[in-house]
Design a protein around this motif. Structure first.
Motif, PDB file in Angstrom:
ATOM      1  N   LEU A 265       5.283   4.223   3.186  1.00  0.00           N
ATOM      2  CA  LEU A 265       5.435   4.320   1.692  1.00  0.00           C
ATOM      3  C   LEU A 265       6.635   5.545   1.731  1.00  0.00           C
ATOM      4  CD1 LEU A 265       4.942   3.211  -0.959  1.00  0.00           C
ATOM      5  CD2 LEU A 265       2.972   5.576  -1.525  1.00  0.00           C
ATOM      6  N   ALA A 266       6.326   6.717   2.196  1.00  0.00           N
ATOM      7  CA  ALA A 266       7.259   7.513   2.089  1.00  0.00           C
ATOM      8  C   ALA A 266       8.257   7.014   2.839  1.00  0.00           C
ATOM      9  CB  ALA A 266       6.748   8.805   2.768  1.00  0.00           C
ATOM     10  N   ARG A 267       9.021   5.858   3.944  1.00  0.00           N
ATOM     11  CA  ARG A 267       9.756   5.846   4.985  1.00  0.00           C
ATOM     12  C   ARG A 267       9.836   7.084   6.187  1.00  0.00           C
ATOM     13  NH1 ARG A 267       8.527   1.467   3.413  1.00  0.00           N
ATOM     14  NH2 ARG A 267       9.853   0.194   2.968  1.00  0.00           N
ATOM     15  N   CYS A 268       8.835   8.013   6.283  1.00  0.00           N
ATOM     16  CA  CYS A 268       8.868   9.201   7.124  1.00  0.00           C
ATOM     17  C   CYS A 268       7.070   9.788   7.201  1.00  0.00           C
ATOM     18  CB  CYS A 268       9.671  10.477   6.745  1.00  0.00           C
ATOM     19  SG  CYS A 268       9.352  11.427   5.376  1.00  0.00           S
TER      20      CYS A 268
ATOM     21  N   PHE B  33       6.254  -1.676   2.265  1.00  0.00           N
ATOM     22  CA  PHE B  33       6.799  -3.470   2.893  1.00  0.00           C
ATOM     23  C   PHE B  33       8.642  -3.797   2.288  1.00  0.00           C
ATOM     24  CE2 PHE B  33       3.746  -6.324   2.773  1.00  0.00           C
ATOM     25  CZ  PHE B  33       4.242  -7.379   2.509  1.00  0.00           C
ATOM     26  N   ASP B  34       8.688  -3.751   0.968  1.00  0.00           N
ATOM     27  CA  ASP B  34       9.293  -4.084   0.198  1.00  0.00           C
ATOM     28  C   ASP B  34      10.484  -3.976  -0.121  1.00  0.00           C
ATOM     29  OD1 ASP B  34       8.460  -7.503  -0.241  1.00  0.00           O
ATOM     30  OD2 ASP B  34       7.270  -5.729  -1.562  1.00  0.00           O
ATOM     31  N   ALA B  35       9.774  -2.198  -0.184  1.00  0.00           N
ATOM     32  CA  ALA B  35      10.819  -1.366  -0.579  1.00  0.00           C
ATOM     33  C   ALA B  35       9.903   0.029  -0.940  1.00  0.00           C
ATOM     34  CB  ALA B  35      11.255  -1.427  -1.737  1.00  0.00           C
ATOM     35  N   GLY B  36      10.903   1.014  -0.308  1.00  0.00           N
ATOM     36  CA  GLY B  36       9.223   2.582  -0.461  1.00  0.00           C
ATOM     37  C   GLY B  36       9.367   3.672  -1.406  1.00  0.00           C
ATOM     38  N   TRP B  37       8.694   4.456  -1.674  1.00  0.00           N
ATOM     39  CA  TRP B  37       8.693   5.842  -3.117  1.00  0.00           C
ATOM     40  C   TRP B  37      10.163   5.324  -3.299  1.00  0.00           C
ATOM     41  CZ3 TRP B  37       5.132   5.820  -5.594  1.00  0.00           C
ATOM     42  CH2 TRP B  37       4.705   6.613  -6.900  1.00  0.00           C
TER      43      TRP B  37
ATOM     44  N   TRP C 119      -0.740   0.121  -0.983  1.00  0.00           N
ATOM     45  CA  TRP C 119       0.373  -0.651  -0.712  1.00  0.00           C
ATOM     46  C   TRP C 119       0.494  -1.588   0.095  1.00  0.00           C
ATOM     47  CZ3 TRP C 119      -1.030   4.485   0.731  1.00  0.00           C
ATOM     48  CH2 TRP C 119      -1.590   5.265  -0.629  1.00  0.00           C
ATOM     49  N   TYR C 120      -0.016  -2.445   0.628  1.00  0.00           N
ATOM     50  CA  TYR C 120       0.772  -2.708   1.766  1.00  0.00           C
ATOM     51  C   TYR C 120      -0.309  -4.491   1.325  1.00  0.00           C
ATOM     52  CZ  TYR C 120       0.864  -5.276   6.027  1.00  0.00           C
ATOM     53  OH  TYR C 120       1.575  -6.081   6.920  1.00  0.00           O
ATOM     54  N   GLU C 121      -1.414  -5.026   0.664  1.00  0.00           N
ATOM     55  CA  GLU C 121      -1.732  -5.350  -0.098  1.00  0.00           C
ATOM     56  C   GLU C 121      -1.986  -6.106  -1.253  1.00  0.00           C
ATOM     57  OE1 GLU C 121      -4.221  -6.255   4.225  1.00  0.00           O
ATOM     58  OE2 GLU C 121      -4.317  -4.533   2.507  1.00  0.00           O
TER      59      GLU C 121
ATOM     60  N   ALA D 109      -3.782  -8.372   7.489  1.00  0.00           N
ATOM     61  CA  ALA D 109      -2.400  -7.791   7.216  1.00  0.00           C
ATOM     62  C   ALA D 109      -1.038  -8.156   8.012  1.00  0.00           C
ATOM     63  CB  ALA D 109      -2.531  -6.513   7.093  1.00  0.00           C
ATOM     64  N   ALA D 110      -1.569  -9.043   9.078  1.00  0.00           N
ATOM     65  CA  ALA D 110      -0.032  -9.711  10.281  1.00  0.00           C
ATOM     66  C   ALA D 110       1.384  -9.883   9.320  1.00  0.00           C
ATOM     67  CB  ALA D 110      -0.655  -9.815  11.578  1.00  0.00           C
ATOM     68  N   GLN D 111       0.851 -10.937   8.152  1.00  0.00           N
ATOM     69  CA  GLN D 111       1.693 -11.686   6.941  1.00  0.00           C
ATOM     70  C   GLN D 111       1.895 -11.581   6.185  1.00  0.00           C
ATOM     71  OE1 GLN D 111       1.017 -16.185   7.918  1.00  0.00           O
ATOM     72  NE2 GLN D 111       3.399 -15.993   6.642  1.00  0.00           N
ATOM     73  N   ALA D 112       2.926 -10.809   6.020  1.00  0.00           N
ATOM     74  CA  ALA D 112       3.356 -10.189   4.078  1.00  0.00           C
ATOM     75  C   ALA D 112       2.823 -11.489   3.109  1.00  0.00           C
ATOM     76  CB  ALA D 112       5.280 -10.120   4.055  1.00  0.00           C
ATOM     77  N   PRO D 113       2.450 -11.158   2.285  1.00  0.00           N
ATOM     78  CA  PRO D 113       1.627 -12.598   1.427  1.00  0.00           C
ATOM     79  C   PRO D 113       2.910 -12.916   0.637  1.00  0.00           C
ATOM     80  CG  PRO D 113       0.741 -10.407   0.151  1.00  0.00           C
ATOM     81  CD  PRO D 113       1.501  -9.873   1.754  1.00  0.00           C
ATOM     82  N   THR D 114       2.423 -14.753   0.503  1.00  0.00           N
ATOM     83  CA  THR D 114       3.898 -14.865  -0.231  1.00  0.00           C
ATOM     84  C   THR D 114       3.566 -14.775  -1.750  1.00  0.00           C
ATOM     85  OG1 THR D 114       3.153 -16.671   0.103  1.00  0.00           O
ATOM     86  CG2 THR D 114       4.451 -16.751   1.404  1.00  0.00           C
ATOM     87  N   PRO D 115       4.276 -14.591  -3.080  1.00  0.00           N
ATOM     88  CA  PRO D 115       3.582 -15.562  -3.926  1.00  0.00           C
ATOM     89  C   PRO D 115       2.627 -16.098  -4.481  1.00  0.00           C
ATOM     90  CG  PRO D 115       6.044 -15.035  -3.955  1.00  0.00           C
ATOM     91  CD  PRO D 115       5.781 -15.573  -2.697  1.00  0.00           C
TER      92      PRO D 115
END
Length: 313
Positions: A208-211, A113-117, A84-86, A26-32
């Motif tokens: 996801l919640a950012r807190c 990691f793209d956007a929070g809830w 919510w990560y992969e 999970a170290a690198q965000a998956p590209t399309p």
């Protein structure tokens, strides 16, 4: 104690680094390209398979599988799991549902990691709206849609099923190991004997919640109320009974996302509100540790799901 936004951001960044160490994959965000590396190389002669963008973000897209038809057919919108990560592939099962009478749409959504809830819920709803708006392209009946979600995608499916007048939006929800309460997942991952999977789920719920969940963190001057965000992520907190979509929720007996996630939702719908007693069906697969999509390989499960879907569309 209330946390300033920069303190939360720094702490979550540290969590992300620890996640990368603990789970190298999970170290690198998956590209399309990475996310869809299992995309089909060959197709059935008459089956249509095509990708579509339902939004401007790279992950706001869906893979559509359908047979052209002179009559309309029902549809299933699939929401993948992955903390919510992969991203995870649903090519095989999308084709399976297509071969069993459904147009299938495997929808991606923005990851934590793209956007929070609530970006993920927004994306799930937007994908459904896109499918409905293009019903004639796919030869589907826009009023006969089932949502199927797995694990984190099961969480999204249950919140879609309880958001607004969900029963008017979709005909039903099927969820495999749904994380119906990220707050429960947070607590389950905080024990000394919590498994790696439980801790990974806990950490990604916080991202996801950012807190971190804190009932006293109601300050909105620096960020949206932390506690309100956590409450909004829990499906049962929006349960409204008869207005919500019927659901079929499945866990294994030894699932690291325990069946309590679903039985709590069932109680909220059928006891606290006015959903009929058969509105929420919860099933536990005995003697199994299967999680998410792996439940479909358990004896009789896919047949039970298809029967339930056919009864509701």
């Amino acid at each position: 104690m209330r946390r300033l936004l920069r303190t939360i951001t720094s702490a979550l960044a540290t969590t992300a680094i620890l996640l990368a160490i603990a789970w190298p994959g999970a170290a690198q965000a998956p590209t399309p390209a990475t996310a869809h590396k299992q995309a089909p190389q060959t197709q059935a002669a008459t089956r249509n398979e095509q990708s579509y963008a339902y939004g401007s973000h790279v992950r706001q897209k869906l893979d559509a599988y359908w047979y052209s038809s002179s009559t309309t057919q029902p549809a299933v919108v699939i929401l993948h799991g992955g903390y919510w990560y992969e991203d995870t592939s649903w090519v095989t099962w999308s084709r399976y549902f297509t071969d069993h009478g459904y147009a299938a749409f495997s929808a991606d959504y923005r990851l934590d990691f793209d956007a929070g809830w609530p970006a993920q819920r927004t994306d799930a709803l937007a994908a459904i709206d896109y499918v409905k708006a293009h019903a004639t392209t796919f030869d589907i009946d826009p009023n006969r849609i089932i949502v199927l979600g797995s694990s984190a995608g099961g969480h999204l499916a249950t919140v879609v099923g309880t958001y607004g007048a969900a029963g008017a939006r979709v005909k039903g929800i099927v969820a495999l190991s749904p994380v119906a309460s990220p707050y429960r997942a947070w607590n389950d991952g905080n024990h000394e004997d919590s498994t790696a999977a439980e801790r990974k789920l806990r950490d990604n719920a916080a991202i996801l919640a950012r807190c971190y969940p804190d009932p006293d963190d109601l300050d909105t001057t620096m960020h949206p109320s932390c506690w309100d965000t956590w409450k909004d992520m829990v499906a049962k907190n929006r349960a409204s009974g008869a207005d919500d979509a019927p659901m079929y929720l499945i866990h294994s007996e030894n699932d690291f996302v325990p069946v309590t996630h679903s039985t709590d939702l069932e109680t909220a719908e059928e006891t606290a509100h006015d959903m009929p007693s058969n509105g929420i069906t919860v099933q536990t697969v005995p003697g199994s540790s299967a999680h998410g999509g792996a439940l479909l390989d358990e004896p009789g499960i896919i047949d039970s799901i298809l029967t339930w879907m056919n009864q509701h569309v």
